[in-house]
Design a protein around this motif. Structure first.
Motif, PDB file in Angstrom:
ATOM      1  N   LEU A 100       0.453  15.326 -58.128  1.00  0.00           N
ATOM      2  CA  LEU A 100      -0.889  14.780 -57.955  1.00  0.00           C
ATOM      3  C   LEU A 100      -1.167  13.659 -58.951  1.00  0.00           C
ATOM      4  CD1 LEU A 100      -3.589  15.034 -56.442  1.00  0.00           C
ATOM      5  CD2 LEU A 100      -4.320  16.655 -58.213  1.00  0.00           C
ATOM      6  N   GLU A 101      -0.797  13.867 -60.205  1.00  0.00           N
ATOM      7  CA  GLU A 101      -1.030  12.851 -61.235  1.00  0.00           C
ATOM      8  C   GLU A 101      -0.232  11.583 -60.961  1.00  0.00           C
ATOM      9  OE1 GLU A 101      -2.013  15.722 -65.091  1.00  0.00           O
ATOM     10  OE2 GLU A 101       0.076  15.281 -64.543  1.00  0.00           O
ATOM     11  N   ASN A 102       0.981  11.727 -60.429  1.00  0.00           N
ATOM     12  CA  ASN A 102       1.787  10.558 -60.075  1.00  0.00           C
ATOM     13  C   ASN A 102       1.080   9.707 -59.022  1.00  0.00           C
ATOM     14  OD1 ASN A 102       4.811   9.951 -60.921  1.00  0.00           O
ATOM     15  ND2 ASN A 102       4.500  12.159 -61.161  1.00  0.00           N
ATOM     16  N   ILE A 103       0.439  10.362 -58.069  1.00  0.00           N
ATOM     17  CA  ILE A 103      -0.177   9.652 -56.958  1.00  0.00           C
ATOM     18  C   ILE A 103      -1.505   8.992 -57.350  1.00  0.00           C
ATOM     19  CG2 ILE A 103      -1.194   9.934 -54.654  1.00  0.00           C
ATOM     20  CD1 ILE A 103       0.952  11.997 -54.073  1.00  0.00           C
ATOM     21  N   ILE A 104      -2.279   9.627 -58.227  1.00  0.00           N
ATOM     22  CA  ILE A 104      -3.598   9.070 -58.560  1.00  0.00           C
ATOM     23  C   ILE A 104      -3.545   8.038 -59.682  1.00  0.00           C
ATOM     24  CG2 ILE A 104      -4.721  11.209 -57.837  1.00  0.00           C
ATOM     25  CD1 ILE A 104      -5.208  11.849 -60.793  1.00  0.00           C
ATOM     26  N   GLU A 105      -2.406   7.915 -60.370  1.00  0.00           N
ATOM     27  CA  GLU A 105      -2.306   7.011 -61.525  1.00  0.00           C
ATOM     28  C   GLU A 105      -2.653   5.569 -61.157  1.00  0.00           C
ATOM     29  OE1 GLU A 105      -1.180   6.086 -65.631  1.00  0.00           O
ATOM     30  OE2 GLU A 105      -1.657   7.957 -64.577  1.00  0.00           O
ATOM     31  N   ALA A 106      -2.008   5.032 -60.136  1.00  0.00           N
ATOM     32  CA  ALA A 106      -2.218   3.620 -59.773  1.00  0.00           C
ATOM     33  C   ALA A 106      -3.610   3.353 -59.202  1.00  0.00           C
ATOM     34  CB  ALA A 106      -1.139   3.157 -58.801  1.00  0.00           C
ATOM     35  N   PRO A 107      -4.123   4.175 -58.287  1.00  0.00           N
ATOM     36  CA  PRO A 107      -5.478   3.906 -57.786  1.00  0.00           C
ATOM     37  C   PRO A 107      -6.533   3.856 -58.890  1.00  0.00           C
ATOM     38  CG  PRO A 107      -4.384   5.486 -56.374  1.00  0.00           C
ATOM     39  CD  PRO A 107      -3.486   5.287 -57.565  1.00  0.00           C
ATOM     40  N   ILE A 108      -6.383   4.715 -59.889  1.00  0.00           N
ATOM     41  CA  ILE A 108      -7.361   4.737 -60.976  1.00  0.00           C
ATOM     42  C   ILE A 108      -7.196   3.530 -61.892  1.00  0.00           C
ATOM     43  CG2 ILE A 108      -8.073   5.977 -63.061  1.00  0.00           C
ATOM     44  CD1 ILE A 108      -7.450   8.586 -61.572  1.00  0.00           C
ATOM     45  N   ARG A 109      -5.944   3.250 -62.276  1.00  0.00           N
ATOM     46  CA  ARG A 109      -5.694   2.183 -63.249  1.00  0.00           C
ATOM     47  C   ARG A 109      -5.699   0.787 -62.621  1.00  0.00           C
ATOM     48  NH1 ARG A 109      -3.979   3.676 -68.271  1.00  0.00           N
ATOM     49  NH2 ARG A 109      -3.472   5.885 -68.581  1.00  0.00           N
ATOM     50  N   VAL A 110      -5.177   0.673 -61.401  1.00  0.00           N
ATOM     51  CA  VAL A 110      -5.057  -0.645 -60.765  1.00  0.00           C
ATOM     52  C   VAL A 110      -6.284  -0.989 -59.925  1.00  0.00           C
ATOM     53  CG1 VAL A 110      -3.696  -2.048 -59.171  1.00  0.00           C
ATOM     54  CG2 VAL A 110      -2.544  -0.472 -60.746  1.00  0.00           C
ATOM     55  N   LEU A 111      -6.744  -0.031 -59.111  1.00  0.00           N
ATOM     56  CA  LEU A 111      -7.864  -0.296 -58.212  1.00  0.00           C
ATOM     57  C   LEU A 111      -9.205   0.096 -58.804  1.00  0.00           C
ATOM     58  CD1 LEU A 111      -6.361   0.882 -54.790  1.00  0.00           C
ATOM     59  CD2 LEU A 111      -6.275  -1.382 -55.846  1.00  0.00           C
ATOM     60  N   GLY A 112      -9.176   0.818 -59.923  1.00  0.00           N
ATOM     61  CA  GLY A 112     -10.423   1.222 -60.568  1.00  0.00           C
ATOM     62  C   GLY A 112     -11.181   2.305 -59.826  1.00  0.00           C
ATOM     63  N   GLU A 113     -10.480   3.111 -59.032  1.00  0.00           N
ATOM     64  CA  GLU A 113     -11.138   4.186 -58.301  1.00  0.00           C
ATOM     65  C   GLU A 113     -11.585   5.299 -59.246  1.00  0.00           C
ATOM     66  OE1 GLU A 113      -8.979   5.837 -55.055  1.00  0.00           O
ATOM     67  OE2 GLU A 113      -8.694   3.909 -54.034  1.00  0.00           O
ATOM     68  N   LYS A 114     -12.660   5.972 -58.866  1.00  0.00           N
ATOM     69  CA  LYS A 114     -13.094   7.130 -59.628  1.00  0.00           C
ATOM     70  C   LYS A 114     -12.073   8.254 -59.435  1.00  0.00           C
ATOM     71  CE  LYS A 114     -18.050   6.158 -59.413  1.00  0.00           C
ATOM     72  NZ  LYS A 114     -19.383   6.669 -59.000  1.00  0.00           N
ATOM     73  N   LYS A 115     -11.865   9.032 -60.479  1.00  0.00           N
ATOM     74  CA  LYS A 115     -10.832  10.061 -60.442  1.00  0.00           C
ATOM     75  C   LYS A 115     -11.044  11.046 -59.301  1.00  0.00           C
ATOM     76  CE  LYS A 115      -8.356  13.389 -63.333  1.00  0.00           C
ATOM     77  NZ  LYS A 115      -8.229  13.985 -64.696  1.00  0.00           N
ATOM     78  N   GLU A 116     -12.279  11.442 -59.078  1.00  0.00           N
ATOM     79  CA  GLU A 116     -12.557  12.411 -58.013  1.00  0.00           C
ATOM     80  C   GLU A 116     -12.163  11.857 -56.647  1.00  0.00           C
ATOM     81  OE1 GLU A 116     -16.320  14.964 -56.132  1.00  0.00           O
ATOM     82  OE2 GLU A 116     -16.609  13.663 -57.883  1.00  0.00           O
ATOM     83  N   ASN A 117     -12.503  10.596 -56.397  1.00  0.00           N
ATOM     84  CA  ASN A 117     -12.147   9.968 -55.118  1.00  0.00           C
ATOM     85  C   ASN A 117     -10.633   9.835 -54.968  1.00  0.00           C
ATOM     86  OD1 ASN A 117     -14.848   9.695 -54.490  1.00  0.00           O
ATOM     87  ND2 ASN A 117     -14.986   7.577 -55.227  1.00  0.00           N
ATOM     88  N   ALA A 118      -9.962   9.470 -56.081  1.00  0.00           N
ATOM     89  CA  ALA A 118      -8.509   9.317 -56.058  1.00  0.00           C
ATOM     90  C   ALA A 118      -7.830  10.647 -55.764  1.00  0.00           C
ATOM     91  CB  ALA A 118      -8.025   8.755 -57.388  1.00  0.00           C
ATOM     92  N   ALA A 155       2.929   5.085 -53.211  1.00  0.00           N
ATOM     93  CA  ALA A 155       2.726   3.734 -52.677  1.00  0.00           C
ATOM     94  C   ALA A 155       1.579   3.715 -51.662  1.00  0.00           C
ATOM     95  CB  ALA A 155       4.017   3.229 -52.039  1.00  0.00           C
ATOM     96  N   LEU A 156       1.460   4.757 -50.843  1.00  0.00           N
ATOM     97  CA  LEU A 156       0.402   4.829 -49.845  1.00  0.00           C
ATOM     98  C   LEU A 156      -0.983   4.875 -50.480  1.00  0.00           C
ATOM     99  CD1 LEU A 156       1.817   7.412 -47.263  1.00  0.00           C
ATOM    100  CD2 LEU A 156       1.455   4.971 -46.902  1.00  0.00           C
ATOM    101  N   ALA A 157      -1.070   5.422 -51.681  1.00  0.00           N
ATOM    102  CA  ALA A 157      -2.364   5.578 -52.353  1.00  0.00           C
ATOM    103  C   ALA A 157      -3.035   4.248 -52.642  1.00  0.00           C
ATOM    104  CB  ALA A 157      -2.188   6.370 -53.647  1.00  0.00           C
ATOM    105  N   LEU A 158      -2.273   3.159 -52.627  1.00  0.00           N
ATOM    106  CA  LEU A 158      -2.822   1.834 -52.884  1.00  0.00           C
ATOM    107  C   LEU A 158      -3.226   1.109 -51.593  1.00  0.00           C
ATOM    108  CD1 LEU A 158      -0.391   0.652 -55.707  1.00  0.00           C
ATOM    109  CD2 LEU A 158      -2.798   1.297 -55.947  1.00  0.00           C
TER     110      LEU A 158
END
Length: 236
Positions: A100-118, A155-158
């Motif tokens: 889970l942490e691997n998948i949410i890392e980029a959306p949070i850091r790159v796209l600025g998504e909120k952790k809950e949404n990610a 990759a899909l998470a982005l």
């Protein structure tokens, strides 16, 4: 989705790409095959931003990344890069982070998504990939096929419009190749365009809409593949 014209790349005194032209339509799966040293990986690295070309033009999703070797400004390049996903040959998962942490890392850091949404989105992706029960596992606890799926999920998470794969089956047992093929075809049904680099011709035939043969820095053959009824049955 992707339009490349006259792409050239030199390393030292060696011309690695010698004027490559390539098109990928929306929802199309294009597989690039050919011998080692033919320029396949260099092409992939330029498309995904890990290398820059010396000459040529690249358009991704209607946006110009470079024209005649001159790149757009950094802000525009970052916007374009968000449309491109990359699945590495060796997975490159963070070993100290859970699935889970691997998948949410980029959306949070790159796209600025909120952790809950990610997290919510990551759980949806894991369900799609058949890995709902592996969210809290670490990479060392996964099989090769499961690691590959997690890498795809990351990759899909982005939300890429173009997904690039570097030898997606090279680290897998032959029995897992069909599973990866099914997953890639399912992504295509969702409208995602894909570029795949592989040496596995049988895998290429399973997944591709079009096979491009590349050698000595040039596209030497472009073959449209119509998957026959037998292969369709296998992939259902």
């Amino acid at each position: 989705m992707l339009k490349i014209r006259g792409l050239k790349k030199t390393f030292g005194n060696t011309l690695v790409l010698k004027g490559v032209d390539l098109d990928i339509l929306e929802g199309e799966i294009v597989v690039v095959v050919g011998p080692s040293g033919g320029g396949k990986t260099t092409l992939l690295r330029i498309i995904t931003g890990l290398e820059k070309c010396d000459d040529g033009s690249i358009e991704i999703s209607g946006n110009t990344l470079c024209k005649d070797g001159k790149y757009c400004d950094k802000k525009t390049a970052n916007i374009i890069r968000k449309d491109v996903g990359l699945v590495f040959q060796s997975f490159n998962l963070f070993p100290h982070k859970s699935v889970l942490e691997n998948i949410i890392e980029a959306p949070i850091r790159v796209l600025g998504e909120k952790k809950e949404n990610a997290i919510n989105k990551a759980l949806e992706i894991l369900n799609f990939l058949g890995l709902s029960d592996k969210a809290n596992n670490y990479p060392c606890e996964l099989s090769g096929g499961q690691k590959q799926r997690v890498a795809i999920g990351r990759a899909l998470a982005l939300n890429p419009k173009l997904m690039c794969f570097d030898e997606p089956t090279s680290a897998l047992d032959p029995s897992l190749t069909l599973d990866v093929a099914k997953l890639i075809r399912n992504l295509s049904k969702e409208g995602m365009s894909m570029l795949i680099i592989t040496h596995d011709m049988e895998f290429a035939k399973l997944v591709s809409d079009k096979i491009v043969s590349m050698d000595s820095g040039k596209i030497i053959e472009n073959i449209s593949i119509i998957i026959n009824f037998q292969l369709i049955i296998i992939l259902l």
